[in-house]
Design a protein around this motif. Structure first.
Motif, mmCIF file in Angstrom:
data_model
loop_
_atom_site.group_PDB
_atom_site.id
_atom_site.type_symbol
_atom_site.label_atom_id
_atom_site.label_comp_id
_atom_site.label_asym_id
_atom_site.label_seq_id
_atom_site.Cartn_x
_atom_site.Cartn_y
_atom_site.Cartn_z
ATOM 1 N N ARG A 23 1.650 2.939 -3.326
ATOM 2 C CA ARG A 23 0.650 3.758 -4.016
ATOM 3 C C ARG A 23 1.032 5.220 -3.909
ATOM 4 O O ARG A 23 0.794 6.014 -4.805
ATOM 5 C CB ARG A 23 -0.724 3.578 -3.359
ATOM 6 C CG ARG A 23 -1.319 2.234 -3.549
ATOM 7 C CD ARG A 23 -2.650 2.174 -2.801
ATOM 8 N NE ARG A 23 -2.906 0.832 -2.325
ATOM 9 C CZ ARG A 23 -3.608 0.531 -1.259
ATOM 10 N NH1 ARG A 23 -4.160 1.487 -0.544
ATOM 11 N NH2 ARG A 23 -3.788 -0.713 -0.906
ATOM 12 N N GLU A 68 -16.712 2.609 -16.346
ATOM 13 C CA GLU A 68 -16.335 1.257 -15.961
ATOM 14 C C GLU A 68 -14.829 1.222 -15.746
ATOM 15 O O GLU A 68 -14.128 2.162 -16.108
ATOM 16 C CB GLU A 68 -16.672 0.291 -17.121
ATOM 17 C CG GLU A 68 -18.089 -0.199 -17.140
ATOM 18 C CD GLU A 68 -18.307 -1.369 -16.190
ATOM 19 O OE1 GLU A 68 -17.333 -1.840 -15.573
ATOM 20 O OE2 GLU A 68 -19.477 -1.800 -16.085
ATOM 21 N N SER A 128 -10.664 -9.711 -11.639
ATOM 22 C CA SER A 128 -12.067 -10.050 -11.431
ATOM 23 C C SER A 128 -12.360 -9.934 -9.946
ATOM 24 O O SER A 128 -11.512 -10.284 -9.124
ATOM 25 C CB SER A 128 -12.305 -11.485 -11.908
ATOM 26 O OG SER A 128 -13.557 -11.936 -11.456
ATOM 27 N N PRO A 129 -13.508 -9.457 -9.489
ATOM 28 C CA PRO A 129 -14.666 -9.033 -10.299
ATOM 29 C C PRO A 129 -14.621 -7.588 -10.755
ATOM 30 O O PRO A 129 -15.671 -7.023 -11.022
ATOM 31 C CB PRO A 129 -15.831 -9.270 -9.335
ATOM 32 C CG PRO A 129 -15.245 -8.999 -7.986
ATOM 33 C CD PRO A 129 -13.795 -9.376 -8.052
ATOM 34 N N TYR A 130 -13.445 -7.039 -10.889
ATOM 35 C CA TYR A 130 -13.290 -5.700 -11.463
ATOM 36 C C TYR A 130 -13.992 -4.595 -10.672
ATOM 37 O O TYR A 130 -14.633 -3.723 -11.239
ATOM 38 C CB TYR A 130 -13.754 -5.675 -12.926
ATOM 39 C CG TYR A 130 -13.104 -6.759 -13.742
ATOM 40 C CD1 TYR A 130 -11.753 -6.677 -14.078
ATOM 41 C CD2 TYR A 130 -13.819 -7.884 -14.155
ATOM 42 C CE1 TYR A 130 -11.136 -7.686 -14.801
ATOM 43 C CE2 TYR A 130 -13.206 -8.895 -14.877
ATOM 44 C CZ TYR A 130 -11.865 -8.790 -15.191
ATOM 45 O OH TYR A 130 -11.255 -9.785 -15.904
ATOM 46 N N ALA A 131 -13.906 -4.724 -9.356
ATOM 47 C CA ALA A 131 -14.470 -3.661 -8.525
ATOM 48 C C ALA A 131 -13.344 -2.677 -8.200
ATOM 49 O O ALA A 131 -12.384 -3.028 -7.522
ATOM 50 C CB ALA A 131 -15.045 -4.237 -7.241
ATOM 51 N N VAL A 132 -13.466 -1.463 -8.709
ATOM 52 C CA VAL A 132 -12.415 -0.474 -8.484
ATOM 53 C C VAL A 132 -12.723 0.324 -7.216
ATOM 54 O O VAL A 132 -13.705 0.063 -6.532
ATOM 55 C CB VAL A 132 -12.255 0.452 -9.712
ATOM 56 C CG1 VAL A 132 -11.842 -0.351 -10.934
ATOM 57 C CG2 VAL A 132 -13.543 1.227 -9.967
ATOM 58 N N GLN A 133 -11.865 1.287 -6.914
ATOM 59 C CA GLN A 133 -12.091 2.086 -5.702
ATOM 60 C C GLN A 133 -13.092 3.206 -5.950
ATOM 61 O O GLN A 133 -13.939 3.487 -5.118
ATOM 62 C CB GLN A 133 -10.762 2.663 -5.185
ATOM 63 C CG GLN A 133 -9.695 1.616 -4.933
ATOM 64 C CD GLN A 133 -10.219 0.486 -4.071
ATOM 65 O OE1 GLN A 133 -10.731 0.705 -2.990
ATOM 66 N NE2 GLN A 133 -10.129 -0.738 -4.573
ATOM 67 N N THR A 134 -12.958 3.842 -7.084
ATOM 68 C CA THR A 134 -13.886 4.934 -7.387
ATOM 69 C C THR A 134 -13.972 5.147 -8.892
ATOM 70 O O THR A 134 -12.984 4.977 -9.612
ATOM 71 C CB THR A 134 -13.451 6.259 -6.699
ATOM 72 O OG1 THR A 134 -14.387 7.279 -7.033
ATOM 73 C CG2 THR A 134 -12.064 6.707 -7.135
ATOM 74 N N LEU A 135 -15.155 5.484 -9.344
ATOM 75 C CA LEU A 135 -15.345 5.869 -10.744
ATOM 76 C C LEU A 135 -15.698 7.349 -10.837
ATOM 77 O O LEU A 135 -15.514 7.966 -11.884
ATOM 78 C CB LEU A 135 -16.450 5.026 -11.385
ATOM 79 C CG LEU A 135 -16.113 3.542 -11.587
ATOM 80 C CD1 LEU A 135 -17.361 2.761 -11.998
ATOM 81 C CD2 LEU A 135 -15.010 3.351 -12.621
ATOM 82 N N GLU A 136 -16.224 7.887 -9.751
ATOM 83 C CA GLU A 136 -16.595 9.304 -9.746
ATOM 84 C C GLU A 136 -15.983 9.971 -8.533
ATOM 85 O O GLU A 136 -16.661 10.254 -7.547
ATOM 86 C CB GLU A 136 -18.120 9.448 -9.700
ATOM 87 C CG GLU A 136 -18.810 8.787 -10.880
ATOM 88 C CD GLU A 136 -20.320 9.002 -10.889
ATOM 89 O OE1 GLU A 136 -20.862 9.588 -9.946
ATOM 90 O OE2 GLU A 136 -20.948 8.572 -11.865
ATOM 91 N N PRO A 162 0.820 -1.231 0.000
ATOM 92 C CA PRO A 162 0.000 0.000 0.000
ATOM 93 C C PRO A 162 0.848 1.273 0.000
ATOM 94 O O PRO A 162 0.467 2.271 -0.597
ATOM 95 C CB PRO A 162 -0.798 -0.114 1.301
ATOM 96 C CG PRO A 162 -0.818 -1.564 1.625
ATOM 97 C CD PRO A 162 0.455 -2.129 1.087
ATOM 98 N N GLY A 218 -3.794 8.118 -5.496
ATOM 99 C CA GLY A 218 -3.085 7.274 -4.530
ATOM 100 C C GLY A 218 -3.854 6.019 -4.158
ATOM 101 O O GLY A 218 -3.640 5.444 -3.092
ATOM 102 N N LEU A 219 -4.749 5.577 -5.036
ATOM 103 C CA LEU A 219 -5.609 4.433 -4.713
ATOM 104 C C LEU A 219 -5.099 3.141 -5.352
ATOM 105 O O LEU A 219 -4.391 3.159 -6.356
ATOM 106 C CB LEU A 219 -7.033 4.706 -5.213
ATOM 107 C CG LEU A 219 -7.740 5.901 -4.586
ATOM 108 C CD1 LEU A 219 -9.081 6.136 -5.270
ATOM 109 C CD2 LEU A 219 -7.931 5.691 -3.086
ATOM 110 N N ASP A 220 -5.523 2.041 -4.761
ATOM 111 C CA ASP A 220 -5.201 0.720 -5.280
ATOM 112 C C ASP A 220 -5.920 0.504 -6.608
ATOM 113 O O ASP A 220 -7.148 0.595 -6.677
ATOM 114 C CB ASP A 220 -5.658 -0.321 -4.259
ATOM 115 C CG ASP A 220 -5.407 -1.729 -4.764
ATOM 116 O OD1 ASP A 220 -4.339 -1.962 -5.352
ATOM 117 O OD2 ASP A 220 -6.287 -2.589 -4.567
#
Lengths: 558, 558
Positions: free
Chosen positions: A155, A242, A210-218, A152, A201-203
């Protein structure tokens, strides 16, 4: 049209016995009295509240008295919108409303581009670009992501590297124009999802895993200072749809206006990845796939960026390939537009067939197999070359010398065809989904540096672009940056971007059987179905007439 | 009742193919689903928008994935209200909702007091106080203000000194309770306008300089980090009404509930300054005046704070003064409550008259004038004392030895009477303004340490308190701190405080002729009009009966 940044000239009433309001109240009252903020005294709706609610932090309030006294209480307030309300960010002596600037940037994995904009006129004062300092942590995005995985604290390194790039750009823009970029109240940024994660500075592992869940899109509107970007105001980041469909594409939608028009358009962005949007004001389909770096010369042996020493144009003169080199220097490699030209020429000269195989006879193979030297092939410059890292001398491949000492290998061709097929199949698959053909398409946008430099005819010839009206094939350039500039000038596009994301439907490519089938058919030059490329047939015909020796329909192997 | 701070236990759905929302979206959706945030899914009004609009900054988002994975996606979110919207400030593994704490503080010019509050129960877990580290820059407020004048960079020193005090308090509270005070989402602070300016690093010169325009009366909610106060959340500062009528008084209004009641009450806060509020739910009059530090022993030669070594009680036994010393040690000086007792005893014993003059005969004067030694006065302990810094031996004054080697001078008495007269005249003037007398008053609050320690009877005897029903004279203690605690527990009191400020009418004292006249009349013990103090007349009568020698009505000079 709503702004992110405002400069307001104020002639403040001096404090006196009858009017000893606090500095904060005095400033707020003066700001609210200004026409631009005024929508009735009483905040009636949420919107109006946003417009009249202005924050002044103690840090900024701190210097106001000195500035006012110095400037005879004639001052200019700088305001930035934090995503919800206004904040007074600075107070300057006198009337400085004429100096009102903002920044916009395209955060690419290879290059960061930034522009300094005059917010009063919308004019671009200067543009600068730097290599993304993240490159120190890996040439490609995945290497960088793996570098931070399970560490971490790394990052932070990536974040700081990114910020460093922004700082360098700000310095250069300041040097170039004399404008203090630190006084900007707003910087808008568009970039793909990984780039934005690194900036914050995010992962970013979720982008690829998979399952392709990111930290933020907005992401939230940030203060520049939070990100190590020394502007006095805020950083607005264009939202993403996405993990693979980032803010750079949404920004591109704003730049081209595709989602607002009646005619159906295709938007293709080819970079590290390939992203595609098809739609109009009624519908928006989007998808992304491994269009890959091959198209930009990335996975080609002598591939390089479009900079000095790169072959960017290839023609055939008197039956010989002729390379144009950027900067007029000795050739060092080949960039995307050079590759497209080269393949088109090889094909038109009949030196490769529609599968991209070099057209040599058995005899020629035998003869040239001898010692890796220039063989007796009827194709000028074709030889058998030892592969780098080859285990034995048997590991050779045909390769064409496109410039002195520089070879384009059979496997380079194969790789390139696979990649262009992937990109084109995305388009075709999506058109099939909606039951339309390219004839129904108003505009075919090819965004990015790739689209800008490439020769349209060559691209059509090798089947990278559809064989359509050339005027409808548009190279809008860096749409990520252009959209960021639009966002900078009009804050209401923030909601527009959000609406586009809501409207967009994501189409999954790849595993579908139909997709694989289409892709196989597209792995040809220009396509297994030549009828879809009438203009290419015509060019072939023309070339054959001028030089009857080269006829791709004569396959010596069969 | 609305909170500033929330802790919400969440069982988050794990990301999967079907649900690959971003961490930010996942958290926000879960938080909005919580009952406490829920007021319908669609934000219908501004209020509801505030409640459902939650910010998560990248810095906080950064660690969420690790926390979720570590805690099997069962986590507790900490939220703080920034004055406009909520912000998620922390994510902890497991259910930590039982550990939910907040801080409140009274920022006094001499002392900072802080309490750690269990926000689930409202219980005060611990209370700590420190001397305000600003004292290093001056014992009194004006010295500190002058220190920063024309030296903007020195404001930073005062700011940092103040923050240091807060940090020390947080550390002590943590040590005492084992609670990590850094995890607090909110700290509420009440203090006078100068103190708040120093806390925020602002120029406080406007507090004292005409036209008395300060920097801010209603500062923005700040992040603790901005102020060097290491809480993860926000600092809310109780707003002030005027330069001399600070947030400490507004906080006192919330603490006592005065502005909500039908009965009319008087609120008097005596400290460095004297602040007064008279009113009820119909009206609120407020004023401030130089009640001065004399009342707390500040400008008295041997005056000191109410700490070990201070005489805090004085009685008369067998015709001799008897001093009680805090801590039972040797007396080092006298504090406010000791002075009030001393003056009451001197008066009741007939040793000073209603003008506060020592009752000595000419003979006594002659005899004692000799050598500054204990004279032959009928008043035990009365001598003529050389004044400190005296130019010649003629600069002597009568002084009474109230404890071994400690003298209370004639000029100390005069100063104290002037000051108490100023405080009481504020009350009287305001009562006259509204055409009421003390008989119409429901409660007479004397806030602060002064009110807490003072003997009510003595205070009435010297005319510092009105001669009214003793049960109506209330010492509510540190109302600034108590109000800050109320604000901590109920955010809706923020609006209440703002309403109180709007309702309050500021009354200017001092220059008015009537005020000066009233003040002159009040410069007596207890008052020039003894009929207004019937209980004092009764005490005098009683004392005279028990010791017929002491009769204040016998003035030997006349």
């Amino acid at each position: 049209m709503k702004e992110w940044s405002r400069k307001v000239y104020l002639e403040l009433p001096r404090p006196c016995e009858e009017d000893h309001r606090s500095m904060q109240k005095r400033l707020l009252a003066a700001l609210r009295d200004c026409g631009s903020f005024c929508a009735g005294n009483e905040p009636k709706s949420e919107l109006v509240r946003d417009e009249t609610d202005i924050r002044i932090r103690p840090e900024v309030l701190n210097s106001c008295l000195e500035v006012c006294e110095q400037a005879d209480w004639q001052v200019t307030a700088s305001l930035g919108f934090d995503g919800r309300i206004w904040e007074m960010l600075d107070l300057e002596p006198g009337d400085t409303t004429a100096q009102h600037y903002g920044l916009c940037a395209d955060l690419g994995s290879t290059t960061i581009v930034m522009e300094l904009i005059n917010l009063n006129t919308g004019e671009t004062l200067a543009s600068e670009s730097v290599f993304n300092p993240q490159i120190a942590y890996g040439d490609d995005i995945l290497t960088r992501i793996f570098y931070t995985k399970d560490h971490p604290e790394r990052r932070r390194e990536l974040q700081e590297a990114t910020a460093k790039g922004f700082r360098k750009l700000m310095e250069r823009l300041s040097e170039k124009t004399g404008v203090d970029t630190g006084k900007c109240n707003i910087l808008t940024v568009a970039g793909n999802t990984t780039m934005i994660h690194f900036l914050l500075g995010l992962d970013a592992f979720g982008v690829f895993q998979s399952p392709y869940a990111v930290q933020t899109l907005e992401p939230e509107v940030c203060r520049g200072a939070e990100l190590g970007i020394p502007i006095q105001g805020f950083v607005y980041i264009c939202p993403a749809m996405e993990n693979y469909l980032g803010g750079d594409i949404i920004s591109g939608m704003l730049a081209t206006g595709l989602p607002d028009r009646e005619e159906i358009s295709v938007f293709l962005d080819v970079g590290t990845n390939g992203e595609l949007v098809v739609g109009n004001r009624e519908f928006l389909l989007a998808g992304a796939g491994a269009a890959g770096p091959a198209l930009e010369g990335g996975s080609v042996r002598t591939g390089m960026r479009a900079e000095n020493g790169a072959v960017d144009r290839v023609t055939t003169e008197h039956g010989q390939l002729k390379a144009h080199v950027i900067g007029g220097t000795e050739a060092k490699g080949i960039c995307g537009s050079g590759i497209v030209d080269l393949l088109a020429e090889l094909y038109l000269n009949g030196w490769i067939d529609l599968r991209g195989r070099f057209q040599v006879t058995e005899t020629e193979i035998e003869e040239s197999a001898g010692g890796g030297e220039k063989g007796q092939s009827r194709i000028p410059g074709l030889t058998k070359q030892l592969l780098r890292d080859a285990a034995s001398e048997k590991d050779t491949e045909y390769a064409i010398e496109y410039a002195p000492g520089l070879y384009f290998y059979q496997s380079d061709i194969d790789e390139f065809i696979r990649t262009k097929a992937a990109a084109m199949t995305m388009v075709e698959y999506m058109m099939n989904l909606i039951g339309l053909t390219m004839e129904d398409v108003g505009c075919f946008y090819v965004a990015g540096a790739f689209g800008t430099h490439i020769d349209k005819e060559s691209a059509v010839t090798i089947g990278m672009y559809p064989d359509m009206d050339r005027d409808k094939i548009i190279s809008p350039g860096n749409t990520s940056l252009k959209g960021a500039k639009k966002l900078l000038l009009d804050r209401s596009l923030k909601e527009k971007a959000e609406t586009i994301i809501e409207r967009m439907q994501y189409v999954q490519f790849g595993a579908v059987e139909e997709f694989i089938e289409l892709m196989r058919a597209a792995q040809a030059i220009p396509h297994t179905d030549l009828q879809r490329f009438p203009s290419v047939s015509a060019r072939l015909e023309q070339r054959r007439k001028s030089d009857p020796k080269t006829d791709p329909k004569t396959d010596p192997k069969t």
